[in-house]
Motif scaffolding. Structure first.
Motif, mmCIF file in Angstrom:
data_model
loop_
_atom_site.group_PDB
_atom_site.id
_atom_site.type_symbol
_atom_site.label_atom_id
_atom_site.label_comp_id
_atom_site.label_asym_id
_atom_site.label_seq_id
_atom_site.Cartn_x
_atom_site.Cartn_y
_atom_site.Cartn_z
ATOM 1 N N PHE A 1 0.878 -1.185 0.000
ATOM 2 C CA PHE A 1 0.000 0.000 0.000
ATOM 3 C C PHE A 1 0.907 1.224 0.000
ATOM 4 O O PHE A 1 2.063 1.143 0.406
ATOM 5 C CB PHE A 1 -0.858 0.075 1.280
ATOM 6 C CG PHE A 1 -1.844 -1.044 1.457
ATOM 7 C CD1 PHE A 1 -2.448 -1.650 0.364
ATOM 8 C CD2 PHE A 1 -2.185 -1.473 2.734
ATOM 9 C CE1 PHE A 1 -3.371 -2.668 0.545
ATOM 10 C CE2 PHE A 1 -3.103 -2.494 2.928
ATOM 11 C CZ PHE A 1 -3.698 -3.100 1.826
ATOM 12 N N THR A 2 0.368 2.374 -0.392
ATOM 13 C CA THR A 2 1.112 3.629 -0.203
ATOM 14 C C THR A 2 0.706 4.182 1.165
ATOM 15 O O THR A 2 -0.351 3.849 1.687
ATOM 16 C CB THR A 2 0.767 4.656 -1.303
ATOM 17 O OG1 THR A 2 -0.644 4.831 -1.326
ATOM 18 C CG2 THR A 2 1.262 4.203 -2.652
ATOM 19 N N TYR A 3 1.556 5.030 1.734
ATOM 20 C CA TYR A 3 1.301 5.578 3.073
ATOM 21 C C TYR A 3 1.337 7.091 2.958
ATOM 22 O O TYR A 3 2.378 7.661 2.612
ATOM 23 C CB TYR A 3 2.389 5.071 4.032
ATOM 24 C CG TYR A 3 2.223 5.536 5.465
ATOM 25 C CD1 TYR A 3 1.095 5.190 6.189
ATOM 26 C CD2 TYR A 3 3.203 6.301 6.078
ATOM 27 C CE1 TYR A 3 0.940 5.606 7.512
ATOM 28 C CE2 TYR A 3 3.058 6.719 7.402
ATOM 29 C CZ TYR A 3 1.922 6.364 8.105
ATOM 30 O OH TYR A 3 1.766 6.782 9.413
ATOM 31 N N ASP A 4 0.198 7.754 3.216
ATOM 32 C CA ASP A 4 0.146 9.203 3.017
ATOM 33 C C ASP A 4 -0.906 9.832 3.930
ATOM 34 O O ASP A 4 -1.934 10.334 3.468
ATOM 35 C CB ASP A 4 -0.192 9.489 1.533
ATOM 36 C CG ASP A 4 -0.161 10.975 1.216
ATOM 37 O OD1 ASP A 4 0.480 11.716 1.975
ATOM 38 O OD2 ASP A 4 -0.783 11.378 0.221
ATOM 39 N N PRO A 5 -0.639 9.834 5.265
ATOM 40 C CA PRO A 5 -1.621 10.413 6.176
ATOM 41 C C PRO A 5 -1.892 11.875 5.819
ATOM 42 O O PRO A 5 -0.970 12.615 5.501
ATOM 43 C CB PRO A 5 -0.942 10.326 7.554
ATOM 44 C CG PRO A 5 0.165 9.357 7.388
ATOM 45 C CD PRO A 5 0.581 9.393 5.955
ATOM 46 N N THR B 1 -1.488 12.630 -2.306
ATOM 47 C CA THR B 1 -2.386 11.710 -3.006
ATOM 48 C C THR B 1 -3.410 12.450 -3.861
ATOM 49 O O THR B 1 -4.126 13.314 -3.365
ATOM 50 C CB THR B 1 -3.121 10.817 -1.978
ATOM 51 O OG1 THR B 1 -2.146 10.009 -1.329
ATOM 52 C CG2 THR B 1 -4.153 9.927 -2.647
ATOM 53 N N ARG C 1 -6.743 2.221 2.736
ATOM 54 C CA ARG C 1 -6.164 1.138 3.542
ATOM 55 C C ARG C 1 -5.305 1.754 4.645
ATOM 56 O O ARG C 1 -5.338 2.949 4.869
ATOM 57 C CB ARG C 1 -5.346 0.175 2.643
ATOM 58 C CG ARG C 1 -6.146 -0.409 1.486
ATOM 59 C CD ARG C 1 -7.447 -1.069 1.909
ATOM 60 N NE ARG C 1 -7.281 -2.179 2.823
ATOM 61 C CZ ARG C 1 -7.275 -3.467 2.489
ATOM 62 N NH1 ARG C 1 -7.452 -3.816 1.226
ATOM 63 N NH2 ARG C 1 -7.132 -4.408 3.397
ATOM 64 N N GLN C 2 -4.516 0.951 5.344
ATOM 65 C CA GLN C 2 -3.791 1.466 6.510
ATOM 66 C C GLN C 2 -2.467 0.735 6.715
ATOM 67 O O GLN C 2 -2.253 -0.343 6.167
ATOM 68 C CB GLN C 2 -4.646 1.250 7.767
ATOM 69 C CG GLN C 2 -4.896 -0.220 8.034
ATOM 70 C CD GLN C 2 -5.650 -0.509 9.332
ATOM 71 O OE1 GLN C 2 -6.037 0.398 10.042
ATOM 72 N NE2 GLN C 2 -5.841 -1.776 9.648
ATOM 73 N N LEU C 3 -1.620 1.367 7.508
ATOM 74 C CA LEU C 3 -0.412 0.696 8.009
ATOM 75 C C LEU C 3 -0.791 0.231 9.400
ATOM 76 O O LEU C 3 -0.971 1.051 10.307
ATOM 77 C CB LEU C 3 0.741 1.703 8.073
ATOM 78 C CG LEU C 3 2.005 1.245 8.792
ATOM 79 C CD1 LEU C 3 2.684 0.097 8.042
ATOM 80 C CD2 LEU C 3 2.975 2.418 8.935
ATOM 81 N N TYR C 4 -0.987 -1.080 9.587
ATOM 82 C CA TYR C 4 -1.470 -1.578 10.876
ATOM 83 C C TYR C 4 -0.300 -1.743 11.841
ATOM 84 O O TYR C 4 0.689 -2.418 11.513
ATOM 85 C CB TYR C 4 -2.196 -2.916 10.665
ATOM 86 C CG TYR C 4 -2.659 -3.550 11.964
ATOM 87 C CD1 TYR C 4 -3.686 -2.976 12.702
ATOM 88 C CD2 TYR C 4 -2.056 -4.708 12.465
ATOM 89 C CE1 TYR C 4 -4.108 -3.523 13.898
ATOM 90 C CE2 TYR C 4 -2.481 -5.271 13.661
ATOM 91 C CZ TYR C 4 -3.505 -4.677 14.372
ATOM 92 O OH TYR C 4 -3.921 -5.219 15.554
ATOM 93 N N THR C 5 -0.380 -1.106 13.026
ATOM 94 C CA THR C 5 0.713 -1.212 13.998
ATOM 95 C C THR C 5 0.199 -1.718 15.352
ATOM 96 O O THR C 5 0.862 -1.555 16.375
ATOM 97 C CB THR C 5 1.412 0.157 14.187
ATOM 98 O OG1 THR C 5 0.417 1.135 14.489
ATOM 99 C CG2 THR C 5 2.164 0.597 12.948
#
Ligand code: CMC
Length: 425
Positions: free
Chosen positions: A42-46, A51, A412-416
């Protein structure tokens, strides 16, 4: 389609990933990352700072250069030569109307300004001291319970009728919210008045005293609506699109945009500006507030300064400042103590190194708040005015999405958080 490409090398994936790069008419190129999911990425762009959520032909902003174009036309030219309803037509239809198209549009909007009489009973369910935006979220969402004949989002005509209804009824609802809060009777719209005159009539006239609306104030109101009409993929517009992507009806989608607009970092800023000026209270306190705004350990920010995309100046603010001067002199308010604080604050902040270095200039809400206060509109109503003005932008983006090949919005998300673990025995 794509003449350029980007190559992405990711540790753990043998082959280099080739991603198409698309060019817009103007503005940054975009890298098409849609194929990444098939590679487990996925890309990560909070905050979606990098985006592009969609392709769009409606509005273009160059924040660094202070450019805002609607369908290619600079906002300064629209503010000078056009008017709010013509700009609504432009946003929704893509071109300026000819004289006949404009006359038909204006007449159509006028003929949709009344709301279903039953809707007026809704207001009794609210406390009179409710925040106007809380009531707006409710009554605009409730429109979908009244206008069943325009809810088929896949029918072009239904979408257009909903657009007309929303643009026409927003000022009526906004004024009703205000009248309810002060316990005065609702004022029906009047077809002989222009859009902005009619709004001021419904806000300030009463059945026992109908005054003529000042043309300077009506023009200022029209300009405030026009300057707020659209602003690309901002938080509330993105909210409308996300809600719309599920197939929700337009009235529900616009209600979701109103909710998103309410926040102080977005549309709530014009209200926050006036609250801040009241808190400053006296010119002698300005320096202390400027120091607070610069203090990293203090969460206080100068409301009405700074913008997510405009880092040099806000082109809308330039036009708004001119209108602000006109209104204050028409009303003989150049000596108003609160407005004097605003003018001094503007001068200090635009010369102070902290603000200049960070590109923190007065934004559109700084001046619109001052104008609205001078016109006599209470602070809590400011964001409602913004919502009224922004309605054609929300509709234009919603309509553009529904007319295109769109999919349900689902980031989607970066799950931590925890990996799988068993419930204690
Ligand atoms: N007062 C003092 N410092 C500020 C302000 C402010 N109003 N705005 C930003 N800064 C500082 C911030 O602390 C940061 O400093 P440093 O680099 O030392 O850490 C730097 O300027 C950049 O700020 P940022 O938070 O990274 O900028 P952003 O693009 O994320 O935020 C903003 C934009 C509009 C949310 C912010 O400027 C702000 O909170 N302004 C006040 C609220 C306001 O007027 N909002 C209306 C926006 S216009 C209406 C609309 O389009 O909805």
């Amino acid at each position: 389609m794509a003449d350029k490409k980007a190559i992405l090398k990711v540790d753990g994936i043998d082959e280099a990933l080739e991603l198409p790069v698309y060019e817009g008419t103007v503005g940054p190129d975009v890298v098409d990352v849609r194929s990444l999911t098939s590679k487990g990425l996925f890309t990560y762009d909070p905050g979606f700072m990098s985006t592009a959520a969609t392709e769009s032909k409606i509005t273009y902003i160059d924040g660094a250069a202070g450019i805002l174009l609607h369908r290619g036309y600079p906002i300064e030219q629209l503010a000078e030569k056009s008017d709010y309803l013509e700009t609504c037509y432009l946003l929704i239809h893509g071109e300026l109307p000819n004289a006949e198209q404009k006359a038909t549009f204006v007449s159509t909007i006028k003929n949709h300004t009344m709301v279903h009489e039953q809707l007026s009973h809704f207001f009794n369910g609210f406390r009179r001291d409710a925040h106007p935006m809380a009531v707006m979220c409710g009554v605009v969402g409730a429109l979908s319970a009244f206008y069943h004949d325009s809810l088929d989002i896949h029918d072009d005509h239904h979408r257009l009728v909903s657009a007309h209804r929303l643009i026409a009824k927003m000022p009526t609802l906004a004024a009703m919210v205000y009248k309810y809060s002060i316990g005065q009777p609702f004022m029906y719209p009047r077809n002989e008045l222009s859009y902005s005159e009619n709004f001021l009539h419904m806000m300030f006239n009463t059945p026992c005293d109908e005054k003529k609306i000042s043309p300077i104030l009506a023009k200022a109101m029209d300009r405030i609506f026009l300057l707020h009409a659209d602003h690309e993929q901002n938080a509330s517009t993105s909210t409308v699109r996300l809600a719309g992507s599920t197939g929700a009806n337009p009235f529900a989608c616009i209600a979701s945009g109103i909710a998103a607009l309410w926040g102080p970092a977005h549309g709530g800023a014009n209200e926050a500006v006036l609250n801040m000026l009241a808190e400053i209270g006296d010119e002698s306190n300005i320096d202390a507030f400027i120091a607070k705004a610069k203090d990293k350990d203090d969460p206080f920010r100068l409301m009405g300064f700074g913008h997510r995309v405009y880092k040099n100046f806000d082109p809308r603010a330039k036009v708004m400042k001119q209108t602000c001067d006109e209104v204050l002199s028409e009303l003989g308010m150049l000596d108003d103590p609160l407005l004097k604080i605003a003018m001094k604050l503007e001068k200090i902040a635009t010369e102070d190194e902290y603000f200049v270095k960070r590109g923190l200039y007065p934004n559109v809400d700084f001046y619109s708040g001052i104008i609205l206060k001078a016109i006599g509109i209470p602070t809590e109503m400011f964001t409602v005015i913004f919502a009224t003005g922004r309605t054609p932008g929300w509709i234009a983006h919603w309509n553009e999405m529904i007319s295109s090949d769109y999919r349900i919005g689902r980031p989607r998300q970066l799950y931590t958080g925890h990996a799988k673990r068993d419930y204690p025995a």
